[in-house]
Every structure is written in C-alpha cells, then in structure tokens.
Design a protein around this motif. Sequence first.
Motif, mmCIF file in Angstrom:
data_model
loop_
_atom_site.group_PDB
_atom_site.id
_atom_site.type_symbol
_atom_site.label_atom_id
_atom_site.label_comp_id
_atom_site.label_asym_id
_atom_site.label_seq_id
_atom_site.Cartn_x
_atom_site.Cartn_y
_atom_site.Cartn_z
ATOM 1 N N SER A 4 -3.401 3.801 -2.498
ATOM 2 C CA SER A 4 -3.551 2.866 -3.617
ATOM 3 C C SER A 4 -2.607 1.679 -3.434
ATOM 4 O O SER A 4 -1.689 1.706 -2.624
ATOM 5 N N GLN A 5 -2.841 0.645 -4.215
ATOM 6 C CA GLN A 5 -2.017 -0.560 -4.114
ATOM 7 C C GLN A 5 -1.028 -0.616 -5.271
ATOM 8 O O GLN A 5 -1.331 -0.180 -6.385
ATOM 9 N N THR A 37 0.842 -1.190 0.000
ATOM 10 C CA THR A 37 0.000 0.000 0.000
ATOM 11 C C THR A 37 0.879 1.242 0.000
ATOM 12 O O THR A 37 1.859 1.311 0.743
#
Length: 174
Positions: A151-152, A111
């Motif tokens: 966001s990943q 992450t």
Amino acid sequence: MIFGLAITTVYFYCLIICAIIAVLLVLFGDIFDFDGPFDPMLIIPWLAFTSLFGYLGETLMDWSHWLIFILAALLASALVFLLNFYVLMPMRNAESTISISEKSMEGAIATVITTIPLHGMGEIQYKSVTGSMSRPASFYAPQEEEAKSGSQVLIIEVRERVCYVVPYKGTFEL
C-alpha cells in the motif's frame, strides 16, 4: 638580480615550485582543513600566476621590473578572484552526494515494504530519480487499521531516520 640570479630565473623557479605545490594541494587538500585567514588554495595560484605573468613580462617587454611585478600581481589577483568566485566557492557549497536529504522526503509518497502495525514499526521504500531507499516507518497519528505491504503512505515527518506516515489513497486523510 636577486641573490645573484636573474629575475626571470626567480620567476621561473617560483612558477615550477608553485605548480608542484598546487598539484599536491589538489591531491591532498581535503586532508587538511584550512579555515584561517590564509587559504593555500588561493595563495599558491596567486603566486603561480604572478610568477607566470612576471616571467612573460620580463622576457617579452622592456619595462621596469617593479612595473612588471605590479601588473603581474594585479592580473593574478583578478584571476584568483575569478577562480575563487566561480570554481572554489561553488565546489565548497556543492553537495557531496546525489542522494536526497531526509527533509526532502517529507510530503512524498512511499510504498510499504513491511506491514506497519498500529502500535509499532514497519518499513517503507521511497523511490526518487537518484534511486530508492528504505526506511523504518511508524504512523504519525493513531489509525484504525495497519498499513499492509504494497500500500501507499504519505511521509509526514522524518525524525532520527524514522519516517512518520499516514495512509495515502489519492486524497489526504489524517
């Protein structure tokens, strides 16, 4: 008789001295790195077991001193082999930490903590069973937009403690 002492007394004194040295080796053995042909972590237990079996053989049996010594040495050799094979070697090969290696981070999802700009570095957080760790991150390949916080990303490579990542949206996109 050895030097005026009964053989059982010699075995007993040797056993006591080896026990003291063994305790000291357990406490301070990591300070000294024994990489020679003679490892005290194997010699001291061999002497201790030989002394123990020799003492027991001399007090319980009425055999020849040499036969008792040879049998004690053989039993001690077998026990030290088992000690080395099943205890000492696995302990030497064991990892000293429960955290993961950086190589095992490759291919994992992390992450974004600090936004990763197009031509710079941000920060990611990788979570595993042993805890979480944060690492600086940069894009592996040129991207069209920056990776926003939350966001990943997919970790492609780790070099010099920097993770090189690509955005991850459930499918692999380069």
